[in-house]
Enzyme design. Structure first.
Site, PDB file in Angstrom:
ATOM      1  NE  ARG A  20       8.849 -31.375  13.940  1.00  0.00           N
ATOM      2  CZ  ARG A  20      10.105 -31.288  13.523  1.00  0.00           C
ATOM      3  NH1 ARG A  20      10.624 -32.261  12.770  1.00  0.00           N
ATOM      4  NH2 ARG A  20      10.854 -30.246  13.829  1.00  0.00           N
ATOM      5  CG  HIS A  21       7.674 -29.156   9.569  1.00  0.00           C
ATOM      6  ND1 HIS A  21       7.341 -28.539  10.745  1.00  0.00           N
ATOM      7  CD2 HIS A  21       8.995 -29.454   9.671  1.00  0.00           C
ATOM      8  CE1 HIS A  21       8.405 -28.449  11.524  1.00  0.00           C
ATOM      9  NE2 HIS A  21       9.429 -29.015  10.890  1.00  0.00           N
TER      10      HIS A  21
ATOM     11  CB  CYS B 296       0.995  -2.484   4.610  1.00  0.00           C
ATOM     12  SG  CYS B 296       0.814  -3.479   6.099  1.00  0.00           S
ATOM     13  N   GLY B 297       2.610  -0.511   6.047  1.00  0.00           N
ATOM     14  CA  GLY B 297       3.346   0.214   7.083  1.00  0.00           C
ATOM     15  C   GLY B 297       3.889  -0.727   8.149  1.00  0.00           C
ATOM     16  CB  THR B 298       2.327  -2.603  10.812  1.00  0.00           C
ATOM     17  OG1 THR B 298       1.131  -3.036  10.140  1.00  0.00           O
ATOM     18  CG2 THR B 298       2.093  -1.268  11.505  1.00  0.00           C
ATOM     19  N   GLY B 299       3.096  -4.192   8.049  1.00  0.00           N
ATOM     20  CA  GLY B 299       3.102  -5.557   7.507  1.00  0.00           C
ATOM     21  C   GLY B 299       1.922  -6.365   8.015  1.00  0.00           C
ATOM     22  CB  ILE B 300      -0.249  -5.994  11.000  1.00  0.00           C
ATOM     23  CG1 ILE B 300       0.947  -6.093  11.967  1.00  0.00           C
ATOM     24  CG2 ILE B 300      -1.459  -6.724  11.584  1.00  0.00           C
ATOM     25  CD1 ILE B 300       0.766  -5.328  13.265  1.00  0.00           C
ATOM     26  N   GLY B 301      -1.508  -5.519   8.234  1.00  0.00           N
ATOM     27  CA  GLY B 301      -2.664  -5.512   7.332  1.00  0.00           C
ATOM     28  C   GLY B 301      -2.397  -6.367   6.104  1.00  0.00           C
TER      29      GLY B 301
ATOM     30  CG  ASP C  56      -0.342   0.201   2.532  1.00  0.00           C
ATOM     31  OD1 ASP C  56       0.907   0.339   2.583  1.00  0.00           O
ATOM     32  OD2 ASP C  56      -1.065   0.254   3.547  1.00  0.00           O
ATOM     33  CG  HIS C  57      -0.739   4.789   1.432  1.00  0.00           C
ATOM     34  ND1 HIS C  57      -1.797   3.912   1.556  1.00  0.00           N
ATOM     35  CD2 HIS C  57      -0.660   5.453   2.602  1.00  0.00           C
ATOM     36  CE1 HIS C  57      -2.347   4.057   2.746  1.00  0.00           C
ATOM     37  NE2 HIS C  57      -1.675   4.982   3.406  1.00  0.00           N
TER      38      HIS C  57
ATOM     39  CG  HIS D  28       9.407 -25.179  11.099  1.00  0.00           C
ATOM     40  ND1 HIS D  28       9.463 -24.969  12.460  1.00  0.00           N
ATOM     41  CD2 HIS D  28      10.593 -25.743  10.761  1.00  0.00           C
ATOM     42  CE1 HIS D  28      10.633 -25.392  12.917  1.00  0.00           C
ATOM     43  NE2 HIS D  28      11.333 -25.864  11.914  1.00  0.00           N
TER      44      HIS D  28
END
Ligand code: RB5
Length: 354
Positions: A339-340, A271-276, A214-215, A304
């Protein structure tokens, strides 16, 4: 209708019935197949009806030889090398459709899936039929594939013209390779490995990476867009392209969809935080997006989780850390640990429960 039972020794009779447009099941090197000659639209229609509902996906073509493949597909020098190296075998090629071949054989698409089965009976049948066949699995739609004649009859008795009794080879699924674009792409990993394909083609395939931001992260996306091609990667930029305020789901979803559809191998979203960006990417079925702020997590999420998208925040990490994370994430292979694999399969099942 009565479904006639044939023995494998009655191959000439079966080939003649197929040539008349009959829908017949037979054992192959993988699962039980249900086939018709490729150039009989009415036969194909009856095959689809027998399976229970109209098939939306095109039915793959089986051929006995490279010459038969050329009746339905365009075979260039690169494809010829692949055919010579891996066919007959567990190897399917997606090729450009031969324009003279009827449109219904590929459901109107301009590409076609072809394979030469590694099975003496099917090869001989194709030779006697004298032309390629459209062969799908011998089961009702949404039902499990059959590996024996008895199993196939359990689902299709009375719905198809005939069946050659026996058991299929049940060998591993074929590798599906798309060579219809300049950069070849493996659509399904199977018996033939990427390394084997690279050795035959004589070139290493570039990994194609979907980029989106994003911006709030335009600068980092532009850095990656410029630098990744210098490292031998191909980049597809899904935007945004300016500092104008925008909504991250709009751009991130496009990149994530390209990865989910197999148009891109991996994605990097910012994005700014990477969270969105990470939340948006993980909403798309088939995506395993990892938000990373250091390269330790970037390595482990590849080993993993086999993560296919990396998310980062431009306001959280510096430029050099971003480069380091990207390099680690792109070069670390999935561990292939059982397992992964089991846990990743459970993630996929969570999506199906939606
Ligand atoms: C945009 O201002 C900001 O909200 C976005 O870049 C991101 O941080 C969201 O998670």
């Amino acid at each position: 209708m009565d479904t006639i039972r044939y023995l494998k020794t009655e191959i000439e009779l079966v080939a003649n019935e197929l040539k008349k447009g009959k829908v017949i099941a037979f054992p192959t090197d993988t699962v039980y197949g249900l086939g018709v000659v490729y150039d009989d639209e009415a036969a194909l229609q009856r095959l689809k009806t027998a399976k229970g509902r109209p098939e939306t996906k095109p039915i793959p073509t089986m051929a006995a030889s490279s010459a038969q493949i050329e009746e339905v597909a365009i075979v260039d020098e690169r494809s010829k090398k692949l055919i010579d190296a891996f066919m007959p075998g567990a190897f399917t090629l997606i090729l450009p459709k031969q324009p003279s071949a009827p449109a219904y054989i590929s459901n109107g698409m301009d590409t076609i899936a072809v394979r030469i089965p590694d099975d003496p009976f099917v090869l001989e049948l194709l030779k006697q039929v004298g032309k390629p066949m459209l062969v799908t699995s011998a089961n009702l739609s949404d039902q499990p594939a059959a590996t024996t004649g008895i199993e196939a009859l359990g689902q299709l008795d009375g719905r198809i013209d005939g069946i050659v009794m026996g058991a299929s080879g049940a060998s591993a699924a074929s590798t599906i390779l798309d060579v219809t674009k300049t950069e070849w792409q493996i659509l399904r990993c199977g018996a033939v490995s990427e390394e084997q394909i690279e050795a035959v083609i004589g070139e290493k395939r570039k990994m194609r990476i979907a980029l989106a931001c994003d911006h709030g992260a335009l600068e980092y996306k532009e850095i990656l867009k410029k630098e990744l091609p210098q490292e031998g990667y191909e980049v597809v930029d899904f935007g945004t392209y300016s500092h104008e305020s925008c909504d991250y789901p709009d751009y991130i979803a496009k990149a994530a969809q390209a990865v989910a559809k197999g148009e891109c191998d991996r994605g990097i979203v910012l994005c700014g935080t990477g969270i969105g960006a990470s939340i948006a990417a993980n909403k798309i079925k088939g995506i395993r997006c990892a938000l990373c702020s250091e390269s330790f997590s970037a390595r482990l999420t590849r080993e993993h989780n086999d993560s296919n998208i990396l998310a980062m925040g431009q306001r959280v990490i510096g430029e050099e850390v971003m480069r380091d994370i990207v390099k680690t994430w792109l070069t670390t292979p999935f561990s292939q640990g059982e397992r992964h694999k089991k846990r990743i399969a459970k993630l996929a099942r969570l999506e199906q429960a939606d």
